[in-house]
Design a protein around this motif. Sequence first.
Motif, PDB file in Angstrom:
ATOM      1  N   VAL B   9      43.253 106.113  27.421  1.00  0.00           N
ATOM      2  CA  VAL B   9      42.235 106.030  26.371  1.00  0.00           C
ATOM      3  C   VAL B   9      41.160 107.102  26.470  1.00  0.00           C
ATOM      4  O   VAL B   9      40.368 107.288  25.560  1.00  0.00           O
ATOM      5  CB  VAL B   9      41.557 104.634  26.356  1.00  0.00           C
ATOM      6  CG1 VAL B   9      42.583 103.563  26.035  1.00  0.00           C
ATOM      7  CG2 VAL B   9      40.840 104.350  27.666  1.00  0.00           C
ATOM      8  N   ALA B  10      41.105 107.805  27.621  1.00  0.00           N
ATOM      9  CA  ALA B  10      40.063 108.828  27.782  1.00  0.00           C
ATOM     10  C   ALA B  10      40.584 109.959  28.644  1.00  0.00           C
ATOM     11  O   ALA B  10      41.669 109.861  29.220  1.00  0.00           O
ATOM     12  CB  ALA B  10      38.817 108.216  28.412  1.00  0.00           C
ATOM     13  N   LYS B 141      41.361 100.991  23.918  1.00  0.00           N
ATOM     14  CA  LYS B 141      42.479 100.609  23.055  1.00  0.00           C
ATOM     15  C   LYS B 141      42.680  99.116  23.244  1.00  0.00           C
ATOM     16  O   LYS B 141      43.027  98.672  24.344  1.00  0.00           O
ATOM     17  CB  LYS B 141      43.742 101.376  23.450  1.00  0.00           C
ATOM     18  CG  LYS B 141      44.937 101.080  22.545  1.00  0.00           C
ATOM     19  CD  LYS B 141      46.149 101.868  23.025  1.00  0.00           C
ATOM     20  CE  LYS B 141      47.385 101.528  22.214  1.00  0.00           C
ATOM     21  NZ  LYS B 141      48.576 102.207  22.757  1.00  0.00           N
ATOM     22  N   PHE B 142      42.390  98.365  22.181  1.00  0.00           N
ATOM     23  CA  PHE B 142      42.540  96.909  22.268  1.00  0.00           C
ATOM     24  C   PHE B 142      43.753  96.510  21.446  1.00  0.00           C
ATOM     25  O   PHE B 142      43.893  96.922  20.287  1.00  0.00           O
ATOM     26  CB  PHE B 142      41.301  96.193  21.701  1.00  0.00           C
ATOM     27  CG  PHE B 142      40.030  96.443  22.474  1.00  0.00           C
ATOM     28  CD1 PHE B 142      40.041  97.046  23.728  1.00  0.00           C
ATOM     29  CD2 PHE B 142      38.792  96.057  21.946  1.00  0.00           C
ATOM     30  CE1 PHE B 142      38.868  97.276  24.426  1.00  0.00           C
ATOM     31  CE2 PHE B 142      37.618  96.283  22.641  1.00  0.00           C
ATOM     32  CZ  PHE B 142      37.649  96.892  23.882  1.00  0.00           C
ATOM     33  N   VAL B 143      44.613  95.681  22.036  1.00  0.00           N
ATOM     34  CA  VAL B 143      45.821  95.245  21.333  1.00  0.00           C
ATOM     35  C   VAL B 143      45.598  93.828  20.806  1.00  0.00           C
ATOM     36  O   VAL B 143      45.089  92.961  21.521  1.00  0.00           O
ATOM     37  CB  VAL B 143      47.037  95.288  22.271  1.00  0.00           C
ATOM     38  CG1 VAL B 143      48.282  94.821  21.539  1.00  0.00           C
ATOM     39  CG2 VAL B 143      47.230  96.693  22.797  1.00  0.00           C
ATOM     40  N   SER B 144      45.988  93.642  19.571  1.00  0.00           N
ATOM     41  CA  SER B 144      45.791  92.337  18.944  1.00  0.00           C
ATOM     42  C   SER B 144      46.696  91.285  19.572  1.00  0.00           C
ATOM     43  O   SER B 144      47.704  91.591  20.193  1.00  0.00           O
ATOM     44  CB  SER B 144      46.091  92.465  17.449  1.00  0.00           C
ATOM     45  OG  SER B 144      46.471  91.236  16.918  1.00  0.00           O
ATOM     46  N   CYS B 145      46.342  90.022  19.389  1.00  0.00           N
ATOM     47  CA  CYS B 145      47.129  88.922  19.949  1.00  0.00           C
ATOM     48  C   CYS B 145      48.324  88.573  19.085  1.00  0.00           C
ATOM     49  O   CYS B 145      49.382  88.227  19.572  1.00  0.00           O
ATOM     50  CB  CYS B 145      46.285  87.662  20.064  1.00  0.00           C
ATOM     51  SG  CYS B 145      44.890  87.844  21.139  1.00  0.00           S
ATOM     52  N   SER B 146      48.111  88.637  17.780  1.00  0.00           N
ATOM     53  CA  SER B 146      49.144  88.182  16.853  1.00  0.00           C
ATOM     54  C   SER B 146      50.273  89.211  16.816  1.00  0.00           C
ATOM     55  O   SER B 146      50.553  89.839  15.810  1.00  0.00           O
ATOM     56  CB  SER B 146      48.560  88.022  15.458  1.00  0.00           C
ATOM     57  OG  SER B 146      47.972  89.244  15.061  1.00  0.00           O
ATOM     58  N   GLN B 156      41.978 101.497  18.265  1.00  0.00           N
ATOM     59  CA  GLN B 156      41.634 102.622  19.131  1.00  0.00           C
ATOM     60  C   GLN B 156      40.686 103.545  18.366  1.00  0.00           C
ATOM     61  O   GLN B 156      41.118 104.530  17.772  1.00  0.00           O
ATOM     62  CB  GLN B 156      42.903 103.369  19.556  1.00  0.00           C
ATOM     63  CG  GLN B 156      42.647 104.419  20.626  1.00  0.00           C
ATOM     64  CD  GLN B 156      43.913 104.851  21.353  1.00  0.00           C
ATOM     65  OE1 GLN B 156      45.032 104.589  20.903  1.00  0.00           O
ATOM     66  NE2 GLN B 156      43.744 105.510  22.488  1.00  0.00           N
ATOM     67  N   PRO B 157      39.398 103.188  18.361  1.00  0.00           N
ATOM     68  CA  PRO B 157      38.440 103.978  17.577  1.00  0.00           C
ATOM     69  C   PRO B 157      38.346 105.411  18.091  1.00  0.00           C
ATOM     70  O   PRO B 157      38.609 105.677  19.265  1.00  0.00           O
ATOM     71  CB  PRO B 157      37.119 103.241  17.781  1.00  0.00           C
ATOM     72  CG  PRO B 157      37.280 102.472  19.040  1.00  0.00           C
ATOM     73  CD  PRO B 157      38.729 102.134  19.154  1.00  0.00           C
ATOM     74  N   ASP B 158      37.957 106.311  17.201  1.00  0.00           N
ATOM     75  CA  ASP B 158      37.842 107.713  17.609  1.00  0.00           C
ATOM     76  C   ASP B 158      36.525 107.959  18.351  1.00  0.00           C
ATOM     77  O   ASP B 158      35.665 107.085  18.438  1.00  0.00           O
ATOM     78  CB  ASP B 158      37.969 108.645  16.394  1.00  0.00           C
ATOM     79  CG  ASP B 158      36.959 108.288  15.313  1.00  0.00           C
ATOM     80  OD1 ASP B 158      35.948 107.634  15.629  1.00  0.00           O
ATOM     81  OD2 ASP B 158      37.197 108.654  14.149  1.00  0.00           O
TER      82      ASP B 158
END
Lengths: 306, 306
Positions: B9-10, B141-146, B156-158
Amino acid sequence: MLRFPEHQVAGHKAIEGKLGPLIDDYGNFYKPLQSKGRGSNEVACYKFFNSDPRVPNNISQRYIPNFHGTKVLNASDGSGLHPHLVLEDVVSCYSNPSVIDVKIGSRTWYPESSDAYVSKCLKKDRESSSITLGFRISGLKFVSCSLKENDSLSWQPDKEFLQNLSAEDVKLVLSKFVSCNFSSNDDAVSLRPDRAFVNEVFGGSNGILEQLLELKQWFEVQTIYHFYSSSVLMVCDRESVMNGKSSGGVVKLIDFAHVVDAKGSIDHNFLGGLCSLIKFISDILDSPLDYENNCIFNGNGTEDEQ
Amino acid sequence: MLRFPEHQVAGHKAIEGKLGPLIDDYGNFYKPLQSKGRGSNEVACYKFFNSDPRVPNNISQRYIPNFHGTKVLNASDGSGLHPHLVLEDVVSCYSNPSVIDVKIGSRTWYPESSDAYVSKCLKKDRESSSITLGFRISGLKFVSCSLKENDSLSWQPDKEFLQNLSAEDVKLVLSKFVSCNFSSNDDAVSLRPDRAFVNEVFGGSNGILEQLLELKQWFEVQTIYHFYSSSVLMVCDRESVMNGKSSGGVVKLIDFAHVVDAKGSIDHNFLGGLCSLIKFISDILDSPLDYENNCIFNGNGTEDEQ
């Protein structure tokens, strides 16, 4: 009758016709309000500490000098009437206090500072120990123990000496703060500190270490103010400690001209520096017989008391 | 077969013909040695963490990625052979990890830095939240649950989004890290976080808060290294947490290219920033129903579980 504070070790001084603080015989310390809003900022801070319920009593009552409003007085520089903060003179109850002023934080400028102010502060921070150690010793005056009547033997090094101290230098200076073995300026610089009062002044449940830890606990959670260029003042009176009249050392938080709104986060800059100071004092307490670091008891028998 | 790390992510990335890290199928993360001695500095650090008895086992084993030496590989930028650090790929055991990289410290330059380097870092520190909050979020980077099969919905915001977050923004982002209620990028930005996994990921004796407190305890005393521009990486896998396969979140200390000798004091810069991060996470755990701060359960029933 107002006079110059003889135990002031840092900050603007009322000498040689300059504007500086004055004291009286009743335990008051008159600090001229600084220009450019810094004075009124400091007044607002003291008022806040005196009244806001978000500041815990153990912090405001023990570590902030008492505040008695403002008063217009003839300024020490002869410029006429000038508003002054009326504060508690925290050393007035001691006959021969030893004082050390430690400016806390590796950074003395705040987020909204102008580029010019940042440059000015950054230069000072880099040339001193602020950047390396997270604090700098702004001033000190240590009074010797072997004190005869009217014979005030003290050590008050100049700014040059205090400029950019290394970690080892700071350990040595802090050790001298709790030592007794000097009777002249030369002795103070050259003698290995005996640390005669290390346990009384730094240690114990009322000692300076515990007080700094109490402050630290507050700084870990408080999101009210960020303290830029503020100092921790540490005071002890060897005579009183020797005579059993004093329980040890005193800690005060001073200089609030550059305190700003915390905007939702803790004061990581102050907290980091405070933790650094705590580590030094804690190390001195933990290692009384440190030959390498020049911090050794000089055989006067106090070793056994450790 | 080496490939680009999809959960990075960085930092420098091996995309568009640039030099960056690669991973393999065996849980290894190959990080190209940086130029100007920074790469060899990082190697020396990892070696030190792996072997020096002054680093407590609980720190080196739990918080430092495993180090397996260096290896010369074909660089990702096609420039030919280049030495790489061989590190543990800390997210390789997760199928859908959520990752956040927090660069700790309000200052990313070190005392001996050149004026040009100070200026460059200072600009970045002032333009980000480093100066105000004591840290900045470098990437996430966050992954959704559904999550349906082959349907990797993530946020994953810029860089622009992450630039100069306020305290409230950071609280919101950290709340989203432990939330479940988004299925698209738009949702991720607009929805109030449900904090469905706050207790599992941040709380508990194995949670992220306890891990950060363990790191803090070490930083309060260690006078070996000062960590400039290093990050705390926090990882959780919502799927694993939901299925009871994972006990919560993981904390790693990464990026040692700018680690320098401590010269006798604690790392007040890193410690201050770490304490600031701890306060944010601790606040989120302590105040699950914070309407004002936009951090509120959205009525999906999880409130009762708090």
